[in-house]
Design a protein around this motif. Sequence first.
Motif, PDB file in Angstrom:
ATOM      1  N   ALA A 225      20.908   5.547  37.573  1.00 54.81           N
ATOM      2  CA  ALA A 225      20.516   6.590  38.516  1.00 54.81           C
ATOM      3  C   ALA A 225      19.430   7.496  37.934  1.00 54.81           C
ATOM      4  O   ALA A 225      18.484   7.888  38.637  1.00 54.81           O
ATOM      5  CB  ALA A 225      21.741   7.417  38.909  1.00 54.81           C
ATOM      6  N   LYS A 226      19.553   7.828  36.647  1.00 56.24           N
ATOM      7  CA  LYS A 226      18.533   8.661  36.012  1.00 56.24           C
ATOM      8  C   LYS A 226      17.191   7.935  35.948  1.00 56.24           C
ATOM      9  O   LYS A 226      16.134   8.538  36.152  1.00 56.24           O
ATOM     10  CB  LYS A 226      18.985   9.072  34.621  1.00 56.24           C
ATOM     11  N   ILE A 227      17.234   6.657  35.674  1.00 60.18           N
ATOM     12  CA  ILE A 227      15.989   5.878  35.629  1.00 60.18           C
ATOM     13  C   ILE A 227      15.336   5.843  37.001  1.00 60.18           C
ATOM     14  O   ILE A 227      14.116   6.013  37.143  1.00 60.18           O
ATOM     15  CB  ILE A 227      16.281   4.459  35.112  1.00 60.18           C
ATOM     16  N   ILE A 228      16.145   5.646  38.052  1.00 62.80           N
ATOM     17  CA  ILE A 228      15.594   5.612  39.409  1.00 62.80           C
ATOM     18  C   ILE A 228      15.005   6.973  39.786  1.00 62.80           C
ATOM     19  O   ILE A 228      13.925   7.065  40.392  1.00 62.80           O
ATOM     20  CB  ILE A 228      16.687   5.184  40.402  1.00 62.80           C
ATOM     21  N   ALA A 229      15.711   8.087  39.423  1.00 63.08           N
ATOM     22  CA  ALA A 229      15.191   9.425  39.729  1.00 63.08           C
ATOM     23  C   ALA A 229      13.888   9.698  38.987  1.00 63.08           C
ATOM     24  O   ALA A 229      12.940  10.285  39.545  1.00 63.08           O
ATOM     25  CB  ALA A 229      16.242  10.478  39.377  1.00 63.08           C
ATOM     26  N   ALA A 230      13.816   9.286  37.709  1.00 63.88           N
ATOM     27  CA  ALA A 230      12.587   9.477  36.943  1.00 63.88           C
ATOM     28  C   ALA A 230      11.435   8.685  37.534  1.00 63.88           C
ATOM     29  O   ALA A 230      10.295   9.177  37.610  1.00 63.88           O
ATOM     30  CB  ALA A 230      12.825   9.082  35.488  1.00 63.88           C
ATOM     31  N   GLU A 231      11.702   7.454  37.973  1.00 61.69           N
ATOM     32  CA  GLU A 231      10.655   6.662  38.611  1.00 61.69           C
ATOM     33  C   GLU A 231      10.187   7.318  39.909  1.00 61.69           C
ATOM     34  O   GLU A 231       8.985   7.312  40.235  1.00 61.69           O
ATOM     35  CB  GLU A 231      11.167   5.250  38.876  1.00 61.69           C
ATOM     36  N   GLY A 232      11.118   7.912  40.661  1.00 61.33           N
ATOM     37  CA  GLY A 232      10.728   8.612  41.882  1.00 61.33           C
ATOM     38  C   GLY A 232       9.861   9.831  41.603  1.00 61.33           C
ATOM     39  O   GLY A 232       8.864  10.072  42.308  1.00 61.33           O
ATOM     40  N   GLU A 233      10.215  10.603  40.560  1.00 60.40           N
ATOM     41  CA  GLU A 233       9.395  11.766  40.189  1.00 60.40           C
ATOM     42  C   GLU A 233       8.004  11.330  39.750  1.00 60.40           C
ATOM     43  O   GLU A 233       6.995  11.973  40.076  1.00 60.40           O
ATOM     44  CB  GLU A 233      10.098  12.544  39.076  1.00 60.40           C
ATOM     45  N   HIS A 234       7.972  10.219  39.008  1.00 61.12           N
ATOM     46  CA  HIS A 234       6.680   9.717  38.545  1.00 61.12           C
ATOM     47  C   HIS A 234       5.794   9.303  39.720  1.00 61.12           C
ATOM     48  O   HIS A 234       4.601   9.659  39.779  1.00 61.12           O
ATOM     49  CB  HIS A 234       6.902   8.551  37.591  1.00 61.12           C
ATOM     50  N   ASN A 235       6.367   8.591  40.671  1.00 58.72           N
ATOM     51  CA  ASN A 235       5.590   8.170  41.837  1.00 58.72           C
ATOM     52  C   ASN A 235       5.171   9.363  42.694  1.00 58.72           C
ATOM     53  O   ASN A 235       4.052   9.399  43.231  1.00 58.72           O
ATOM     54  CB  ASN A 235       6.405   7.179  42.670  1.00 58.72           C
ATOM     55  N   ALA A 236       6.081  10.356  42.833  1.00 58.82           N
ATOM     56  CA  ALA A 236       5.736  11.536  43.628  1.00 58.82           C
ATOM     57  C   ALA A 236       4.610  12.345  42.988  1.00 58.82           C
ATOM     58  O   ALA A 236       3.695  12.818  43.682  1.00 58.82           O
ATOM     59  CB  ALA A 236       6.982  12.404  43.819  1.00 58.82           C
ATOM     60  N   SER A 237       4.676  12.543  41.668  1.00 56.05           N
ATOM     61  CA  SER A 237       3.616  13.293  40.992  1.00 56.05           C
ATOM     62  C   SER A 237       2.272  12.569  41.089  1.00 56.05           C
ATOM     63  O   SER A 237       1.219  13.208  41.251  1.00 56.05           O
ATOM     64  CB  SER A 237       3.997  13.511  39.526  1.00 56.05           C
ATOM     65  N   ARG A 238       2.303  11.244  41.020  1.00 53.36           N
ATOM     66  CA  ARG A 238       1.056  10.487  41.159  1.00 53.36           C
ATOM     67  C   ARG A 238       0.479  10.650  42.571  1.00 53.36           C
ATOM     68  O   ARG A 238      -0.739  10.839  42.742  1.00 53.36           O
ATOM     69  CB  ARG A 238       1.327   9.006  40.866  1.00 53.36           C
ATOM     70  N   ALA A 239       1.360  10.611  43.585  1.00 56.13           N
ATOM     71  CA  ALA A 239       0.880  10.802  44.958  1.00 56.13           C
ATOM     72  C   ALA A 239       0.328  12.207  45.162  1.00 56.13           C
ATOM     73  O   ALA A 239      -0.690  12.397  45.846  1.00 56.13           O
ATOM     74  CB  ALA A 239       2.019  10.519  45.939  1.00 56.13           C
ATOM     75  N   LEU A 240       0.993  13.232  44.577  1.00 57.31           N
ATOM     76  CA  LEU A 240       0.489  14.605  44.709  1.00 57.31           C
ATOM     77  C   LEU A 240      -0.870  14.769  44.030  1.00 57.31           C
ATOM     78  O   LEU A 240      -1.750  15.487  44.533  1.00 57.31           O
ATOM     79  CB  LEU A 240       1.508  15.581  44.116  1.00 57.31           C
TER      80      LEU A 240
END
Length: 286
Positions: A225-240
Amino acid sequence: MINEKRNEVRKRRIKNATQIEEGFHASQDGGSIGCCGYILYLVSIICMLATIPFSLCLCTKVLNHYEKVVIFRLGRLRSRQDKKPGIFFINPYLDSFIKVDMRTLIFDVPPQEVLTRDSVTVAVDAVIYYRIQNAIMSVTNVRDVYSSTKLLAAYTLRNVLGTKDLSQLLSEREAISHLMQSLLAEATALWGVQVERVEVKDVRLPCQLQRAMAAEAEATREARAKIIAAEGEHNASRALKEAADIIAKSPAALQLRYLQSLSSVAAEKNSTIIFPLPMNILDGRL
């Protein structure tokens, strides 16, 4: 590949059973009841004729459709041919018979305490489906075919599971069942027994091991779950970042985005709306 191996094992099992049965029948052929036997047979016929109709009650027997009968005359096998279901006759003075149930029987193997190859103690129970294939062999080759098959099933279960790890025991139940079936079929071929199916029902682990495995599984899920959340934050920051780069190229796009945010807030029917005022408006530079 697995199906080919199973077919080879099945063909070899059938061939071995056929050879054993042929050898058994060959050993039962020949010989007679002897001179004294024929004399006793004539005497018994005279006694039966003299006591008619009372002797008919002792001579007449009924055979069910799912049964076969093994008849002995003066201790020797009378015939290797199966009796047809219905009424059959015997000589009550010289013959003795044993009925054999030919239906599929079910046996629950009691829970066996097994030590696996990786030194883990587990309790395993299984169910065995078997039936009598040759009535004569089941009567003449073993004293109690049912008890012998049950004890052999429990012994085979302990031996097979003792060569497996705990992970294999939990994930390879079908392979273990087929292995047990082949071993039991080869061992019981001489008894006239056909093992149709073997199923491992339940594997009970110690309480401490269950808690340890549950903690391990929970830790694995949390890490995932932590890995999935970190991947989501990474993708969101890249989109921002990509959105900020696009807005930076056009100042009017920022204003439009600002007005769109105000429109979204106003749609919620709020009583108070905070309207941020850019500082550059006061300077008269906007």
